[in-house]
Design a protein around this motif. Sequence first.
Motif, PDB file in Angstrom:
ATOM      1  N   LEU A 299      18.520  62.718  70.891  1.00 55.76           N
ATOM      2  CA  LEU A 299      18.531  60.741  70.770  1.00 55.76           C
ATOM      3  C   LEU A 299      16.986  60.270  71.045  1.00 55.76           C
ATOM      4  CD1 LEU A 299      20.124  58.936  69.085  1.00 55.76           C
ATOM      5  CD2 LEU A 299      21.400  58.355  71.528  1.00 55.76           C
ATOM      6  N   GLY A 300      17.381  60.736  72.493  1.00 51.41           N
ATOM      7  CA  GLY A 300      15.932  59.297  73.109  1.00 51.41           C
ATOM      8  C   GLY A 300      14.004  59.985  72.213  1.00 51.41           C
ATOM      9  N   ARG A 410      24.384  77.779  78.080  1.00 50.68           N
ATOM     10  CA  ARG A 410      23.155  77.476  76.763  1.00 50.68           C
ATOM     11  C   ARG A 410      22.100  77.328  75.429  1.00 50.68           C
ATOM     12  NH1 ARG A 410      23.616  81.195  80.599  1.00 50.68           N
ATOM     13  NH2 ARG A 410      22.094  83.512  80.413  1.00 50.68           N
ATOM     14  N   THR A 411      22.858  78.028  75.208  1.00 51.92           N
ATOM     15  CA  THR A 411      22.160  78.001  73.799  1.00 51.92           C
ATOM     16  C   THR A 411      21.996  77.403  72.750  1.00 51.92           C
ATOM     17  OG1 THR A 411      23.887  80.490  73.050  1.00 51.92           O
ATOM     18  CG2 THR A 411      22.936  79.608  71.144  1.00 51.92           C
ATOM     19  N   LEU A 412      23.035  76.006  73.112  1.00 51.74           N
ATOM     20  CA  LEU A 412      23.038  74.605  72.228  1.00 51.74           C
ATOM     21  C   LEU A 412      21.673  73.940  73.080  1.00 51.74           C
ATOM     22  CD1 LEU A 412      23.799  73.203  70.086  1.00 51.74           C
ATOM     23  CD2 LEU A 412      25.256  71.866  71.685  1.00 51.74           C
ATOM     24  N   LEU A 413      21.857  73.814  74.615  1.00 54.29           N
ATOM     25  CA  LEU A 413      20.215  73.747  75.410  1.00 54.29           C
ATOM     26  C   LEU A 413      19.536  73.534  75.527  1.00 54.29           C
ATOM     27  CD1 LEU A 413      22.162  73.929  78.831  1.00 54.29           C
ATOM     28  CD2 LEU A 413      21.711  71.947  77.790  1.00 54.29           C
ATOM     29  N   TYR A 414      19.336  74.940  75.017  1.00 52.26           N
ATOM     30  CA  TYR A 414      17.730  75.933  74.560  1.00 52.26           C
ATOM     31  C   TYR A 414      17.083  75.665  73.243  1.00 52.26           C
ATOM     32  CZ  TYR A 414      18.127  77.631  79.089  1.00 52.26           C
ATOM     33  OH  TYR A 414      18.198  78.338  80.600  1.00 52.26           O
ATOM     34  N   THR A 415      18.596  75.719  72.889  1.00 56.37           N
ATOM     35  CA  THR A 415      17.923  75.410  70.702  1.00 56.37           C
ATOM     36  C   THR A 415      17.253  73.929  70.676  1.00 56.37           C
ATOM     37  OG1 THR A 415      19.472  76.786  70.546  1.00 56.37           O
ATOM     38  CG2 THR A 415      18.591  75.378  68.192  1.00 56.37           C
ATOM     39  N   TYR A 416      17.919  73.497  71.180  1.00 57.55           N
ATOM     40  CA  TYR A 416      17.499  71.443  70.860  1.00 57.55           C
ATOM     41  C   TYR A 416      16.273  71.070  71.899  1.00 57.55           C
ATOM     42  CZ  TYR A 416      20.758  69.278  67.698  1.00 57.55           C
ATOM     43  OH  TYR A 416      21.638  68.574  66.388  1.00 57.55           O
ATOM     44  N   THR A 417      16.640  71.272  73.412  1.00 56.48           N
ATOM     45  CA  THR A 417      15.141  71.401  73.690  1.00 56.48           C
ATOM     46  C   THR A 417      13.656  72.044  72.612  1.00 56.48           C
ATOM     47  OG1 THR A 417      15.291  73.182  75.010  1.00 56.48           O
ATOM     48  CG2 THR A 417      16.427  71.102  76.030  1.00 56.48           C
ATOM     49  N   GLY A 418      13.626  73.128  72.672  1.00 56.49           N
ATOM     50  CA  GLY A 418      13.083  73.667  72.006  1.00 56.49           C
ATOM     51  C   GLY A 418      12.663  73.019  70.312  1.00 56.49           C
ATOM     52  N   ILE A 419      13.425  72.515  69.866  1.00 54.73           N
ATOM     53  CA  ILE A 419      13.317  71.752  68.904  1.00 54.73           C
ATOM     54  C   ILE A 419      12.759  70.753  68.940  1.00 54.73           C
ATOM     55  CG2 ILE A 419      14.103  70.707  66.377  1.00 54.73           C
ATOM     56  CD1 ILE A 419      16.798  73.042  66.670  1.00 54.73           C
ATOM     57  N   PHE A 441      10.903  64.870  59.320  1.00 53.63           N
ATOM     58  CA  PHE A 441      11.515  65.754  60.630  1.00 53.63           C
ATOM     59  C   PHE A 441      12.371  65.035  61.743  1.00 53.63           C
ATOM     60  CE2 PHE A 441      11.195  67.253  64.743  1.00 53.63           C
ATOM     61  CZ  PHE A 441      11.459  68.666  64.828  1.00 53.63           C
ATOM     62  N   TRP A 442      11.966  63.534  61.993  1.00 49.37           N
ATOM     63  CA  TRP A 442      13.122  63.050  63.773  1.00 49.37           C
ATOM     64  C   TRP A 442      14.161  62.941  62.669  1.00 49.37           C
ATOM     65  CZ3 TRP A 442      11.887  64.714  67.618  1.00 49.37           C
ATOM     66  CH2 TRP A 442      10.540  65.137  68.196  1.00 49.37           C
ATOM     67  N   LEU A 443      14.057  61.876  61.578  1.00 49.73           N
ATOM     68  CA  LEU A 443      15.439  62.164  60.849  1.00 49.73           C
ATOM     69  C   LEU A 443      16.473  63.224  60.583  1.00 49.73           C
ATOM     70  CD1 LEU A 443      14.372  59.806  57.964  1.00 49.73           C
ATOM     71  CD2 LEU A 443      15.629  58.851  60.134  1.00 49.73           C
ATOM     72  N   PHE A 444      15.983  63.729  60.614  1.00 50.06           N
ATOM     73  CA  PHE A 444      17.297  65.353  60.561  1.00 50.06           C
ATOM     74  C   PHE A 444      17.627  65.381  61.552  1.00 50.06           C
ATOM     75  CE2 PHE A 444      17.438  70.008  60.527  1.00 50.06           C
ATOM     76  CZ  PHE A 444      18.122  70.690  59.773  1.00 50.06           C
ATOM     77  N   VAL A 445      16.458  66.003  62.174  1.00 52.88           N
ATOM     78  CA  VAL A 445      16.686  65.997  63.812  1.00 52.88           C
ATOM     79  C   VAL A 445      17.988  65.024  64.456  1.00 52.88           C
ATOM     80  CG1 VAL A 445      16.100  66.122  66.327  1.00 52.88           C
ATOM     81  CG2 VAL A 445      15.102  66.984  64.734  1.00 52.88           C
ATOM     82  N   LEU A 446      17.740  63.532  64.413  1.00 54.99           N
ATOM     83  CA  LEU A 446      18.875  62.854  64.460  1.00 54.99           C
ATOM     84  C   LEU A 446      19.498  63.077  63.530  1.00 54.99           C
ATOM     85  CD1 LEU A 446      19.383  60.156  65.650  1.00 54.99           C
ATOM     86  CD2 LEU A 446      18.071  58.430  64.014  1.00 54.99           C
ATOM     87  N   GLY A 447      19.951  63.389  62.711  1.00 55.30           N
ATOM     88  CA  GLY A 447      21.446  63.596  61.399  1.00 55.30           C
ATOM     89  C   GLY A 447      22.073  64.789  62.540  1.00 55.30           C
ATOM     90  N   SER A 448      21.357  65.318  62.529  1.00 57.55           N
ATOM     91  CA  SER A 448      22.359  66.929  63.106  1.00 57.55           C
ATOM     92  C   SER A 448      22.631  66.855  64.491  1.00 57.55           C
ATOM     93  CB  SER A 448      21.109  68.075  63.713  1.00 57.55           C
ATOM     94  OG  SER A 448      20.226  67.580  64.402  1.00 57.55           O
ATOM     95  N   CYS A 449      22.460  65.606  65.145  1.00 56.88           N
ATOM     96  CA  CYS A 449      22.384  64.778  66.734  1.00 56.88           C
ATOM     97  C   CYS A 449      23.665  64.285  66.335  1.00 56.88           C
ATOM     98  CB  CYS A 449      21.630  64.065  67.332  1.00 56.88           C
ATOM     99  SG  CYS A 449      21.741  63.674  69.103  1.00 56.88           S
ATOM    100  N   PHE A 450      23.585  63.695  65.629  1.00 56.38           N
ATOM    101  CA  PHE A 450      25.165  63.034  65.673  1.00 56.38           C
ATOM    102  C   PHE A 450      26.492  63.870  65.116  1.00 56.38           C
ATOM    103  CE2 PHE A 450      22.403  59.013  65.314  1.00 56.38           C
ATOM    104  CZ  PHE A 450      23.221  58.132  66.559  1.00 56.38           C
TER     105      PHE A 450
END
Length: 477
Positions: A299-300, A410-419, A441-450
């Motif tokens: 989110l940040g 840690r799959t989700l941890l590494y995937t999202y931090t890498g992205i 790109f950032w809108l897509f990442v934000l939407g996927s986060c929610f």
Amino acid sequence: MTPKKIAAFAIGPIGAALLSVISLPIVTWLFSQEDVGRLAMMQVTLGFSILLFGLGLDQAYVREFHEAEDKPALLKQTVLPGFSLLIVTLLILLSLGGTLSDWLFGIPETHLSVLVVVALLASYISRFLSLVLRMNERGLAYSMSQLLPKLLLLLIIGSYAITGVDKNLTMLVLANVAAISFVCVIYAWNTREEWYRSLRGKLDFVRLKGMLKFALPLIPGSLAYWGLTAVDKVFLRTYASFEELGIYSVSVSFAAAASILQSVFSTVWAPTVYKWASTGRGLDNINKVSRYILALVVLGFSIAGLMSWVVTIFLPNDYSAVQWIVVSCIGFPLLYTLSETTVMGIGITKRSSFSMAASALAFCVNLVGNWLLIPRFGASGAAVSTCISFLVFFVLRTEFSIYVWRPIPRTLLYTYTGIVVAGASIFTLWGELLGIWMSVFWLFVLGSCFWVFRREVLEVLRLILGYKRKFSTGPSA
């Protein structure tokens, strides 16, 4: 530590960060980029001197505090060795006239060297006196000692704008040295009983030898972590210019707002986990907390990527690059906070050598990254190198913790931090060229986060609505 005490300690970091965000634009309008960059070199030197001359005895003080019968004597034993070494070093530097000023600022002026020496002494003393407040759980006094100097700095800088004094390096350094010295005075007042009694305490050389045996091996790891967070400024000073260093330091200062999460979380997290470890209950919550912090990290980054243009409203045109650089700069506080949730195995098993190894290896990555990127990209390269280095730091701490303790998902941890780190790096280096595509790109990442963290979002909403309902209805009759 009770919630009330935690809140008392949290006031300081939160308030200090907010005051810094307020004072920073004023500084950029009043002083040149070169002088802002030069000031960053003084701040790097202050951090280095505390680590080097502290001899690791600040950590020994924390370790020995609860076991020591004579706590004022313990304070004297931990402060005196490094203080004596610092005094000798500073006297030698002062005898060389403006050499210290030339090293830091590229300006060989004796009066600037004297101001830096005053700041070094005040910072060293403040470090140990702050530990007295922390270990005695005097949270409000500790917070006020952080807030009041920031307020003083804001008042001094504001007075410069009103009175029309010369906006040169001397006045900028003087304002900061005054604030640092004020910190020391406040700490000295709040701990006057402890340090006054320590003056009469006896030195136990046998105990001091034991503390040095514990403390000195910590120095390489501490210096490696310092290098991880400060080598970018040193490389900019060497391979770029003070203008680039000024842009970078302003970007880092804006990104430091994210350190509020780091400060508050670190205050609460470690004691809680060690309590769980001592009782053998609650450790399953670590994975749950990691997901919450990961969601905040994503989110940040996303919000920073979408809203970074806002900083240009408050800064001169010369600082337009800050809007691109700041997104990579938030990688330090956010990824560090996330690593705190996954590294606890090292603390629980007391295998601190692995933590030092993570710092050292990430530092090496940052050295290579700065060497490759700064000559070509300047401040942007420094930001990207540090962001990638903290991703490496996070991965290493996580993997080492798993090795010495137990596996964690840690799959989700590494995937999202890498992205988000890849996105932040591209945004910093080429965001101006990519334009709207980075916003997509950032809108897509934000939407996927929610979507991915929808369960956590719903839990937070239920908690907020529950509190709102409780306070709106009031106590039952």
